[in-house]
Design an enzyme around this catalytic site. Structure first.
Site, PDB file in Angstrom:
ATOM      1  N   ASP A 136       0.894  -1.246  -0.037  1.00 50.51           N
ATOM      2  CA  ASP A 136       0.143   0.056  -0.022  1.00 50.51           C
ATOM      3  C   ASP A 136       0.874   1.096  -0.030  1.00 50.51           C
ATOM      4  O   ASP A 136       2.170   1.191   0.626  1.00 50.51           O
ATOM      5  CB  ASP A 136      -1.038   0.067   1.318  1.00 50.51           C
ATOM      6  CG  ASP A 136      -2.052  -0.796   0.929  1.00 50.51           C
ATOM      7  OD1 ASP A 136      -2.190  -1.383   0.040  1.00 50.51           O
ATOM      8  OD2 ASP A 136      -2.666  -1.129   2.185  1.00 50.51           O
ATOM      9  N   ASP A 138       0.469   3.984   1.728  1.00 48.78           N
ATOM     10  CA  ASP A 138       0.328   4.787   2.779  1.00 48.78           C
ATOM     11  C   ASP A 138       1.183   3.966   4.203  1.00 48.78           C
ATOM     12  O   ASP A 138       1.026   4.196   5.198  1.00 48.78           O
ATOM     13  CB  ASP A 138      -1.081   4.907   3.351  1.00 48.78           C
ATOM     14  CG  ASP A 138      -1.894   3.920   3.169  1.00 48.78           C
ATOM     15  OD1 ASP A 138      -1.539   2.593   3.309  1.00 48.78           O
ATOM     16  OD2 ASP A 138      -3.164   4.099   3.376  1.00 48.78           O
ATOM     17  N   TRP A 198     -13.548  -1.799  -1.286  1.00 48.74           N
ATOM     18  CA  TRP A 198     -12.432  -2.023  -0.053  1.00 48.74           C
ATOM     19  C   TRP A 198     -12.899  -3.448   0.577  1.00 48.74           C
ATOM     20  O   TRP A 198     -13.934  -3.832   0.804  1.00 48.74           O
ATOM     21  CB  TRP A 198     -12.809  -1.115   0.991  1.00 48.74           C
ATOM     22  CG  TRP A 198     -11.831  -1.351   1.836  1.00 48.74           C
ATOM     23  CD1 TRP A 198     -10.635  -0.569   1.996  1.00 48.74           C
ATOM     24  CD2 TRP A 198     -11.861  -1.880   3.313  1.00 48.74           C
ATOM     25  NE1 TRP A 198      -9.737  -1.245   3.195  1.00 48.74           N
ATOM     26  CE2 TRP A 198     -10.849  -1.728   3.773  1.00 48.74           C
ATOM     27  CE3 TRP A 198     -12.850  -2.805   3.808  1.00 48.74           C
ATOM     28  CZ2 TRP A 198     -10.567  -2.392   4.902  1.00 48.74           C
ATOM     29  CZ3 TRP A 198     -12.726  -3.282   4.863  1.00 48.74           C
ATOM     30  CH2 TRP A 198     -11.676  -3.155   5.583  1.00 48.74           C
ATOM     31  N   GLU A 201      -9.823  -8.848  -0.482  1.00 49.66           N
ATOM     32  CA  GLU A 201      -8.876  -9.450  -1.386  1.00 49.66           C
ATOM     33  C   GLU A 201      -7.445  -9.859  -0.815  1.00 49.66           C
ATOM     34  O   GLU A 201      -6.762 -10.818  -1.249  1.00 49.66           O
ATOM     35  CB  GLU A 201      -8.477  -8.582  -2.445  1.00 49.66           C
ATOM     36  CG  GLU A 201      -7.471  -7.257  -2.183  1.00 49.66           C
ATOM     37  CD  GLU A 201      -7.871  -6.193  -1.223  1.00 49.66           C
ATOM     38  OE1 GLU A 201      -9.169  -6.294  -0.859  1.00 49.66           O
ATOM     39  OE2 GLU A 201      -7.022  -5.717  -0.436  1.00 49.66           O
ATOM     40  N   ASP A 202      -7.224  -9.342   0.268  1.00 47.55           N
ATOM     41  CA  ASP A 202      -5.941  -9.870   1.044  1.00 47.55           C
ATOM     42  C   ASP A 202      -6.202 -11.068   1.852  1.00 47.55           C
ATOM     43  O   ASP A 202      -5.439 -12.024   1.857  1.00 47.55           O
ATOM     44  CB  ASP A 202      -5.504  -8.768   2.037  1.00 47.55           C
ATOM     45  CG  ASP A 202      -6.428  -8.142   2.919  1.00 47.55           C
ATOM     46  OD1 ASP A 202      -7.865  -8.598   2.620  1.00 47.55           O
ATOM     47  OD2 ASP A 202      -6.179  -7.304   3.627  1.00 47.55           O
ATOM     48  N   MET A 228       1.532   3.961   9.173  1.00 52.07           N
ATOM     49  CA  MET A 228       0.354   4.050   8.278  1.00 52.07           C
ATOM     50  C   MET A 228      -0.076   5.506   8.326  1.00 52.07           C
ATOM     51  O   MET A 228      -0.434   6.083   9.374  1.00 52.07           O
ATOM     52  CB  MET A 228      -0.522   2.953   8.537  1.00 52.07           C
ATOM     53  CG  MET A 228      -1.514   2.846   7.576  1.00 52.07           C
ATOM     54  SD  MET A 228      -2.507   1.540   7.617  1.00 52.07           S
ATOM     55  CE  MET A 228      -4.048   1.763   6.508  1.00 52.07           C
ATOM     56  N   HIS A 231      -5.861   8.465   7.092  1.00 53.46           N
ATOM     57  CA  HIS A 231      -6.743   9.058   5.963  1.00 53.46           C
ATOM     58  C   HIS A 231      -8.011   8.352   6.234  1.00 53.46           C
ATOM     59  O   HIS A 231      -8.519   7.438   6.862  1.00 53.46           O
ATOM     60  CB  HIS A 231      -6.332   8.645   4.613  1.00 53.46           C
ATOM     61  CG  HIS A 231      -6.222   6.991   4.474  1.00 53.46           C
ATOM     62  ND1 HIS A 231      -7.277   6.458   3.920  1.00 53.46           N
ATOM     63  CD2 HIS A 231      -5.314   6.090   4.604  1.00 53.46           C
ATOM     64  CE1 HIS A 231      -6.995   5.120   3.653  1.00 53.46           C
ATOM     65  NE2 HIS A 231      -5.843   5.027   4.413  1.00 53.46           N
ATOM     66  N   ARG A 233     -11.712   6.935   4.424  1.00 51.00           N
ATOM     67  CA  ARG A 233     -12.053   6.025   3.234  1.00 51.00           C
ATOM     68  C   ARG A 233     -12.119   6.809   1.850  1.00 51.00           C
ATOM     69  O   ARG A 233     -12.982   7.739   1.850  1.00 51.00           O
ATOM     70  CB  ARG A 233     -13.085   5.171   3.721  1.00 51.00           C
ATOM     71  CG  ARG A 233     -13.398   4.329   2.509  1.00 51.00           C
ATOM     72  CD  ARG A 233     -13.758   2.873   2.789  1.00 51.00           C
ATOM     73  NE  ARG A 233     -13.086   2.313   4.021  1.00 51.00           N
ATOM     74  CZ  ARG A 233     -13.675   1.462   4.668  1.00 51.00           C
ATOM     75  NH1 ARG A 233     -14.797   0.798   4.428  1.00 51.00           N
ATOM     76  NH2 ARG A 233     -12.770   0.936   5.793  1.00 51.00           N
TER      77      ARG A 233
END
Ligand code: UDH
Length: 286
Positions: A136, A138, A198, A201-202, A228, A231, A233
């Protein structure tokens, strides 16, 4: 001498030695978000980085060739911070690496996993990579001893985020940053292409890894510490609630949904000074 060749002692033959297994002088880092960092400054601080965001150690040969794949849309300040910290980080680790920012074009629900698959395919066409780190934009590591390299099993590297008080929030978490060799990634047929919006998938990728009999490795919790950037969504990446049934059937679908069924349209590939940007239309949910 009949051949007419000069005798050349091996230590002056011009061959570059392998880099040490563990790079020297690695240490914890002070990482904090800098909203106004500029590309000009990052470029000037990293004169060793080649076009397209490639770096190589000087004076030794890296043991792995590492592609860093970043799923991306509309996160410019996060990307600047990631690049600001990561180029020096990878240099300190004597990495032979390239950075690929895979940007999803506007107008469709975000599909992080599909962007990872596209990044894997295009990076493989670019250079002889044998290790792929999917990260990612971030998440920034806080310790240089956390080696951005592949292992004998797929590696989950976001196991000590500040957001979760530097512990693994649930045992099978496989999000944020994962590292796969080429063999490991092709063995699971990459990520699923079916996760729009969102989440999930992981966890689905974790199920694939387990289904083919591989185990997940993680770095030590102290050296895995990472920041991280907080932020909200993003618009276009809402949670749809559809992912649970897909995760549940991961092992059944694995060879019918992944690298071998990936379709996309490249909008553009640009070699920036600090990274290669791939802009792609990954389609929409069918
Ligand atoms: N990403 C983008 N653009 C987007 C969406 C996602 O670049 O519009 C990429 C980016 O690399 C990001 C990754 O996809 O780091 C994962 O998306 P995410 O950061 O939204 O997911 P995460 O689970 O955060 O890390 C969820 C947001 C929760 C907000 C809670 C507010 N307190």
């Amino acid at each position: 001498r009949k051949s007419g060749k000069m005798f050349v002692p091996s230590n002056t033959s011009g061959e570059i030695p392998d880099c040490p297994e563990i790079p020297p002088d690695l240490s914890p880092l002070n990482v904090h978000y800098i909203p106004n960092i500029t590309y000009i400054k990052i470029v000037s601080q990293n004169p060793n980085v080649g076009p397209g965001g490639h770096g190589k150690p000087e004076g030794c040969k890296a043991r792995q060739k590492v592609a860093l794949i970043i799923p991306f849309r509309d996160r410019d300040s996060h990307l600047r911070n990631w690049l600001y910290y990561m180029h020096p980080f990878l240099k300190a680790q004597q990495a032979d690496y390239g950075i690929y920012v895979v940007e999803q074009s506007e107008g469709s629900m975000f599909n992080r996993a599909k962007l990872m698959n596209v990044g894997y395919v295009l990076a493989s066409n670019d250079y002889d990579y044998n290790c792929f780190i999917f990260t990612d934009v971030d998440i920034i590591p806080m310790d240089q001893r956390n080696l951005y390299r592949c292992s004998s099993n797929p590696k989950h590297m976001a196991n000590a985020l500040d957001k979760f008080n530097f512990i693994l929030p649930y045992p099978n978490l496989f999000g944020g940053i994962v590292a796969f060799t080429k063999e490991q990634f092709t063995k699971v047929n990459g990520f699923s292409n079916m996760f729009w919006g969102w989440g999930g998938e992981d966890d689905e990728l974790y199920q694939r890894v387990v289904a083919v009999g591989m185990k997940v490795e993680r770095p030590d919790l102290i050296i895995a510490r990472a920041r991280m950037i907080s932020h909200n969504r993003d618009a276009g990446n809402e949670e749809t609630g559809k992912s649970v049934h897909l995760i549940f059937k991961a092992s059944q679908r694995m060879y019918k949904d992944g690298l071998n069924t990936l379709n996309y349209t490249i909008i553009g590939i640009t070699g920036h000074k600090l990274f290669t940007k791939i802009t792609v239309d990954v389609g929409t949910e069918q």
